[in-house]
Design a protein around this motif. Structure first.
Motif, short mmCIF file in Angstrom:
data_model
loop_
_atom_site.label_atom_id
_atom_site.label_comp_id
_atom_site.label_asym_id
_atom_site.label_seq_id
_atom_site.Cartn_x
_atom_site.Cartn_y
_atom_site.Cartn_z
N PHE A 53 0.81 -1.21 0.00
CA PHE A 53 0.00 0.00 0.00
C PHE A 53 0.85 1.28 0.00
O PHE A 53 0.65 2.16 -0.85
CB PHE A 53 -0.97 -0.02 1.19
CG PHE A 53 -1.64 1.30 1.44
CD1 PHE A 53 -2.73 1.69 0.69
CD2 PHE A 53 -1.17 2.15 2.44
CE1 PHE A 53 -3.35 2.91 0.93
CE2 PHE A 53 -1.77 3.36 2.68
CZ PHE A 53 -2.86 3.75 1.91
N PRO A 54 1.81 1.45 0.93
CA PRO A 54 2.58 2.71 0.91
C PRO A 54 3.42 2.90 -0.35
O PRO A 54 3.60 4.03 -0.81
CB PRO A 54 3.47 2.63 2.16
CG PRO A 54 3.39 1.24 2.65
CD PRO A 54 2.20 0.59 2.04
N PHE A 55 3.90 1.80 -0.92
CA PHE A 55 4.67 1.91 -2.17
C PHE A 55 3.78 2.44 -3.29
O PHE A 55 4.18 3.31 -4.04
CB PHE A 55 5.24 0.53 -2.57
CG PHE A 55 6.42 0.08 -1.77
CD1 PHE A 55 7.71 0.40 -2.16
CD2 PHE A 55 6.24 -0.68 -0.62
CE1 PHE A 55 8.81 -0.03 -1.44
CE2 PHE A 55 7.33 -1.12 0.12
CZ PHE A 55 8.63 -0.79 -0.29
N VAL A 56 2.57 1.90 -3.39
CA VAL A 56 1.64 2.31 -4.44
C VAL A 56 1.21 3.76 -4.21
O VAL A 56 1.15 4.56 -5.14
CB VAL A 56 0.43 1.35 -4.49
CG1 VAL A 56 -0.65 1.86 -5.44
CG2 VAL A 56 0.88 -0.04 -4.89
N LYS A 57 0.90 4.11 -2.97
CA LYS A 57 0.50 5.47 -2.63
C LYS A 57 1.59 6.47 -3.02
O LYS A 57 1.31 7.50 -3.64
CB LYS A 57 0.19 5.56 -1.13
CG LYS A 57 -0.28 6.94 -0.68
CD LYS A 57 -0.66 6.91 0.79
CE LYS A 57 -0.94 8.26 1.37
NZ LYS A 57 -1.84 9.11 0.63
N TYR A 58 2.82 6.13 -2.68
CA TYR A 58 3.96 7.01 -2.97
C TYR A 58 4.28 7.04 -4.47
O TYR A 58 4.52 8.12 -5.03
CB TYR A 58 5.18 6.56 -2.17
CG TYR A 58 6.43 7.35 -2.47
CD1 TYR A 58 6.58 8.66 -2.03
CD2 TYR A 58 7.46 6.78 -3.21
CE1 TYR A 58 7.73 9.38 -2.32
CE2 TYR A 58 8.61 7.49 -3.50
CZ TYR A 58 8.74 8.79 -3.06
OH TYR A 58 9.87 9.49 -3.34
#
Length: 169
Positions: A50-55
């Motif tokens: 999730f944080p990788f995709v968000k970033y």
């Protein structure tokens, strides 16, 4: 008519025999794929990616969560077939060359590393295609590397889980 009925009965009997057959052939990529379907691995993978995709794509939390779930869902479904097939392909070549020369079996360090890299790459290619085509996200080398890193974390967790709690068929 009797001949076609006998052929039909033979076909049904052979089909039923295959239901009770068990495969006794395994390889590291198959272990990875089986473990990827554990409920906690799915949850961890979604939270990790999730944080990788968000970033990577500069998304809101809701949009990043939705995109992560959709991409990982398709990746998981296709991975059921693609990851074990990639593992078999690896076993045929090049693994057959070095395993024979080193007198190693299937479960050796090189094959494990290759299986992990193959799983990460397959997941990345599928998820990148979803992000690019279904969500129309802009994709460059940076985004590709972030999605690859996210999948490395997910598949790495699967591998570590196999070390901590080995698979018992």
């Amino acid at each position: 008519m009797i001949r076609s009925r006998n052929q039909a009965l033979l076909a049904v009997a052979l089909s039923l025999l295959s239901v009770s057959a068990y495969a006794d052939v395994v390889w590291p990529a198959l272990y990875l794929e089986v473990r990827q379907w554990s409920w906690w691995v799915i949850g961890f993978g979604l939270l990790a990616e999730f944080p990788f995709v968000k970033y990577a794509f500069v998304l809101t939390n809701r949009r990043a969560a939705f995109a992560t779930i959709v991409a990982n869902g398709l990746s998981a479904i296709l991975g059921v077939v693609l990851i074990p097939l990639a593992g078999i392909a690896w076993e045929v070549f090049p693994a057959s060359l070095y395993m024979r020369a080193l007198h190693w079996g299937t479960f050796n360090p090189i094959t494990w590393i290759a299986s992990i890299l193959l799983a990460v790459t397959i997941n990345t290619v599928v998820e990148a295609a979803v992000y690019k085509h279904a969500f129309k996200f802009q994709f460059s080398r940076r985004e590709w590397m972030l999605v690859f890193a996210a999948n490395a974390v997910s598949v790495g967790a699967v591998f570590i889980s196999l070390l901590v709690v080995p698979y018992k068929p």
